[in-house]
Design a protein around this motif. Structure first.
Motif: not given
Length: 281
Positions: A213-214, A190
């Protein structure tokens, strides 16, 4: 005991949105997520025995440990210790969900073990007590205990029930390219950028306004995820996205016929992929 045999399901967990806010000093990450659960998953059965044991079968069972490293046995041991149980249990896991796939297979199985043995050993613990035990097993396990639509904060263990009128019964399609992806590796990849909070309000609308978000990190490690996401485009889904740390992706549909049509088309085009359709519960 309540009987000689009993069974439970480790329901497939879906992160409709997953916002990663920061890395913490303890090695975990602060996240904001919306958990939902499909109406299918791994099967877990138990019968009376002198000792606590585990056997594993099923499409994805090969190579999984059947010793104290397995989350099912860790859950059984944690429950027995917390409640002073000395009884045995012969546990049998039918592993139907892909391993290391972002849909909570191990966490869901651990939660299923807590629910199952709570009944089988006639403990009578409530969900709050089971969640406290679950929190010692992994960040996703508390959410899997109730297996209902919830918002998760902290490392995912701070849970708040959500009114799910816009989600309950919606058709869901899960697709995995057949490649395991380690959660730790994805979090390590990340980019560390806080892109802002997850919205409040009805869970579907909040998820549609949100993100995972990953996803970029996961695609960099496993480009096939991008192929899966591309394959899900064009079927009229109200939301499609990667779940958790991948590699499983999902699509939500208003009509079961649309989900089944997408399932059939993707299964025909990519026969080596795992594809499953059902409903959110």
């Amino acid at each position: 005991m309540t009987g000689d045999t009993a069974a439970e399901t480790g329901w497939a967990k879906i992160n409709l949105a997953l916002h990663v806010r920061r890395r913490r000093a303890d090695g975990y990450h602060d996240i904001e997520t919306i958990f939902a659960f499909a109406d299918f998953g791994d099967g877990l059965a138990v019968r009376a025995a002198d000792d606590v044991t585990l056997t594993i079968a099923g499409r994805f069972g090969a190579g999984l440990p059947v010793d104290g490293g397995n989350l099912v046995l860790r859950a059984a041991a944690a429950l027995a210790e917390a409640c002073g149980i000395k009884a045995g249990a012969a546990l049998a896991l039918d592993k139907r969900l892909p391993v290391a796939s972002g849909i909570g297979g191990g966490s869901a199985d651990a939660a299923a073990a807590l629910r199952l043995l709570n009944r089988f050993w006639n403990i009578g613990a409530d969900e709050t007590a089971l969640r406290a035990i679950a929190a010692t097993l992994g960040a996703d396990v508390p959410a899997c205990v109730g297996s209902r639509t919830q918002r998760g904060d902290g490392a995912g263990e701070r849970l708040r029930a959500l009114a799910d009128d816009d989600l309950r019964g919606k058709s869901v399609l899960l697709v995995n390219p057949g490649l395991p992806l380690a959660t730790g590796a994805v979090f390590a990849a990340w980019d560390g950028i806080d892109r802002g909070p997850l919205a409040e309000g009805p869970p579907l609308a909040a998820a549609q306004a949100g993100r995972n978000d990953l996803e970029a990190a996961a695609v960099s490690l496993c480009p096939a995820i991008g192929t899966v996401l591309g394959a899900l485009d064009g079927f009229g889904a109200s939301l499609s996205r990667m779940s958790g740390s991948g590699a499983t992706c999902f699509a939500l549909f208003d009509l079961p016929s649309d989900a089944q049509a997408a399932r059939a088309a993707i299964a025909a085009a990519y026969p080596d992929w795992w594809v499953a359709a059902g409903r959110l519960h």
